[in-house]
Design an enzyme around this catalytic site. Structure first.
Site, PDB file in Angstrom:
ATOM      1  N   ALA A 253       3.736  11.197 -13.952  1.00  0.00           N
ATOM      2  CA  ALA A 253       4.655  10.313 -13.229  1.00  0.00           C
ATOM      3  C   ALA A 253       3.912   9.331 -12.332  1.00  0.00           C
ATOM      4  O   ALA A 253       4.277   8.153 -12.247  1.00  0.00           O
ATOM      5  CB  ALA A 253       5.641  11.140 -12.406  1.00  0.00           C
ATOM      6  N   TYR A 254       2.861   9.791 -11.671  1.00  0.00           N
ATOM      7  CA  TYR A 254       2.110   8.918 -10.769  1.00  0.00           C
ATOM      8  C   TYR A 254       1.422   7.801 -11.564  1.00  0.00           C
ATOM      9  O   TYR A 254       1.553   6.617 -11.237  1.00  0.00           O
ATOM     10  CB  TYR A 254       1.080   9.721  -9.977  1.00  0.00           C
ATOM     11  CG  TYR A 254       0.248   8.880  -9.053  1.00  0.00           C
ATOM     12  CD1 TYR A 254       0.770   8.408  -7.853  1.00  0.00           C
ATOM     13  CD2 TYR A 254      -1.071   8.555  -9.359  1.00  0.00           C
ATOM     14  CE1 TYR A 254       0.010   7.617  -6.993  1.00  0.00           C
ATOM     15  CE2 TYR A 254      -1.844   7.781  -8.513  1.00  0.00           C
ATOM     16  CZ  TYR A 254      -1.302   7.316  -7.327  1.00  0.00           C
ATOM     17  OH  TYR A 254      -2.060   6.535  -6.485  1.00  0.00           O
ATOM     18  N   GLY A 255       0.699   8.168 -12.618  1.00  0.00           N
ATOM     19  CA  GLY A 255       0.034   7.165 -13.436  1.00  0.00           C
ATOM     20  C   GLY A 255       1.017   6.210 -14.077  1.00  0.00           C
ATOM     21  O   GLY A 255       0.764   4.998 -14.176  1.00  0.00           O
TER      22      GLY A 255
ATOM     23  N   PHE B  30       1.134  12.802  -6.319  1.00  0.00           N
ATOM     24  CA  PHE B  30       1.379  13.623  -7.493  1.00  0.00           C
ATOM     25  C   PHE B  30       2.418  14.713  -7.206  1.00  0.00           C
ATOM     26  O   PHE B  30       2.720  15.025  -6.059  1.00  0.00           O
ATOM     27  CB  PHE B  30       0.070  14.262  -7.956  1.00  0.00           C
ATOM     28  CG  PHE B  30      -1.013  13.261  -8.233  1.00  0.00           C
ATOM     29  CD1 PHE B  30      -1.142  12.686  -9.480  1.00  0.00           C
ATOM     30  CD2 PHE B  30      -1.902  12.879  -7.237  1.00  0.00           C
ATOM     31  CE1 PHE B  30      -2.142  11.761  -9.754  1.00  0.00           C
ATOM     32  CE2 PHE B  30      -2.907  11.945  -7.488  1.00  0.00           C
ATOM     33  CZ  PHE B  30      -3.023  11.390  -8.745  1.00  0.00           C
TER      34      PHE B  30
ATOM     35  N   SER C  71      -3.842   2.005  -9.084  1.00  0.00           N
ATOM     36  CA  SER C  71      -4.696   3.193  -9.180  1.00  0.00           C
ATOM     37  C   SER C  71      -5.297   3.248 -10.568  1.00  0.00           C
ATOM     38  O   SER C  71      -4.704   2.760 -11.546  1.00  0.00           O
ATOM     39  CB  SER C  71      -3.876   4.456  -8.922  1.00  0.00           C
ATOM     40  OG  SER C  71      -4.595   5.622  -9.292  1.00  0.00           O
TER      41      SER C  71
ATOM     42  N   THR D 271      -7.312  11.126   1.141  1.00  0.00           N
ATOM     43  CA  THR D 271      -6.135  10.887   1.962  1.00  0.00           C
ATOM     44  C   THR D 271      -5.250  12.124   1.869  1.00  0.00           C
ATOM     45  O   THR D 271      -5.572  13.083   1.176  1.00  0.00           O
ATOM     46  CB  THR D 271      -5.345   9.662   1.467  1.00  0.00           C
ATOM     47  OG1 THR D 271      -4.847   9.941   0.145  1.00  0.00           O
ATOM     48  CG2 THR D 271      -6.226   8.413   1.409  1.00  0.00           C
TER      49      THR D 271
ATOM     50  N   LYS E 299       2.106   3.617 -11.590  1.00  0.00           N
ATOM     51  CA  LYS E 299       1.078   2.606 -11.316  1.00  0.00           C
ATOM     52  C   LYS E 299       0.879   1.663 -12.501  1.00  0.00           C
ATOM     53  O   LYS E 299       0.498   0.498 -12.311  1.00  0.00           O
ATOM     54  CB  LYS E 299      -0.236   3.290 -10.933  1.00  0.00           C
ATOM     55  CG  LYS E 299      -0.172   4.040  -9.605  1.00  0.00           C
ATOM     56  CD  LYS E 299       0.183   3.121  -8.438  1.00  0.00           C
ATOM     57  CE  LYS E 299       0.100   3.832  -7.096  1.00  0.00           C
ATOM     58  NZ  LYS E 299       0.376   2.945  -5.955  1.00  0.00           N
TER      59      LYS E 299
ATOM     60  N   ASN F 250       0.808  -1.219   0.000  1.00  0.00           N
ATOM     61  CA  ASN F 250       0.000   0.000   0.000  1.00  0.00           C
ATOM     62  C   ASN F 250       0.840   1.268   0.000  1.00  0.00           C
ATOM     63  O   ASN F 250       0.378   2.318  -0.446  1.00  0.00           O
ATOM     64  CB  ASN F 250      -0.925  -0.010   1.231  1.00  0.00           C
ATOM     65  CG  ASN F 250      -1.583   1.329   1.470  1.00  0.00           C
ATOM     66  OD1 ASN F 250      -2.487   1.721   0.767  1.00  0.00           O
ATOM     67  ND2 ASN F 250      -1.089   2.040   2.486  1.00  0.00           N
TER      68      ASN F 250
END
Length: 285
Positions: free
Chosen positions: A184-186, A102, A139, A223, A189, A97
């Site tokens: 970058a985040y996508g 971002f 995600s 979150t 994932k 987890n």
């Protein structure tokens, strides 16, 4: 019934001191009064603070483990500490987890989200029982990234049923074009989903071939990562898919699949609306 769905589960949860990780700790312990949780947190102080927020009956079934998944030495040391605990090993499940959000560089984002997931799997999977489960928290940003990246070769590489680790690492090394750095985040994932498939294929050729590896999105949850970005769902709503992958009978969840927040299989390269028809590949499964 598999070992992972028995009442004596011992689950390692990374990033467990807040948000979805903390909600998962509570859900696991509430589900069964014999369950135990290894609560892995980057900061021992924050982990202790989070632990004290739980009922005393829960605290007695938690093993606090300091671990920064982005640090090889920290993960190695955490493994050494946990392996010496007969009360909390073997594990019946691992939930990866821990993650960053971002606004960070590709390297910094992937250090935790992708490489951290890979590092924890490689280090702690030997502690899993036969029938154990690995759940990698991905995600919807992963499929969203692939659907708009405009690179058919990359899409094919990261959705290949027989994806190799070399290919995944090659895609990481190629990185993102300068005009896509906000992805970058996508991107990280999408690598997690591809690694999930690779790892699932790998376990089929090992003696521990009954280990089930899948990934999921918890949904758009409020979150620290999403604060101020329109998310409104409480972290408790984000535990549904991970819990489904941990405890649903083995024959019902597949291997190396990616699931939506509604516990239905979803494609790796486009967003599937929760509640819509589950994804089926070309083989109808």
């Amino acid at each position: 019934m598999s070992a992972a769905s028995s009442s004596s589960s011992v689950i390692l949860v990374t990033g467990a001191n807040k948000g979805i990780g903390f909600a998962l700790v509570s859900a696991l312990l509430e589900r069964d009064d014999r369950a135990k949780v290894v609560m892995a947190c980057r900061s021992a102080a924050r982990g202790k603070q989070a632990l004290e927020e739980l009922p005393e009956a829960y605290q007695a079934r938690i093993f606090m483990l300091e671990m920064d998944v982005a640090s090889p030495s920290s993960v190695s040391q955490a493994h050494k500490v946990l392996a010496e605990s007969s009360d909390y090993t073997p594990l019946t499940g691992i939930i990866n987890n821990a993650g960053v959000g971002f606004g960070k560089s590709v390297e910094e984002t992937c250090a935790t989200n992708f490489w951290g997931t890979k590092r924890v799997c490689e280090t702690f999977m030997p502690l899993l029982v036969d029938g154990g489960r690995v759940v990698n928290i991905a995600s919807a940003s992963g499929p969203n990234y692939l659907s708009r990246c405009g690179d058919e070769t990359r899409i094919q590489q990261l959705t290949d049923k027989n994806v190799t680790l070399d290919t995944i690492e090659q895609v990481y090394a190629e990185g993102l074009p300068s005009d896509q750095l906000g992805d970058a985040y996508g991107f990280s994932k999408s690598l997690v989903n591809a690694y999930t498939r690779y790892l699932s294929n790998k376990t089929k050729t090992k003696p521990q071939d009954n280990i089930i590896v899948n990934s999921c999105t918890p949904g758009y949850i409020l979150t620290d990562m999403t604060r101020g970005m329109g998310a409104t769902n409480d972290p408790e709503k984000g535990v549904k898919a991970p819990m489904h992958l941990l405890f649903t009978e083995q024959d019902s969840i597949g291997r190396g699949w990616y699931y939506g927040s509604d516990c239905a299989r979803s494609p790796l390269d486009e967003y599937r609306e929760p509640g819509s028809k589950p994804y089926e590949d070309e083989e109808g499964c």
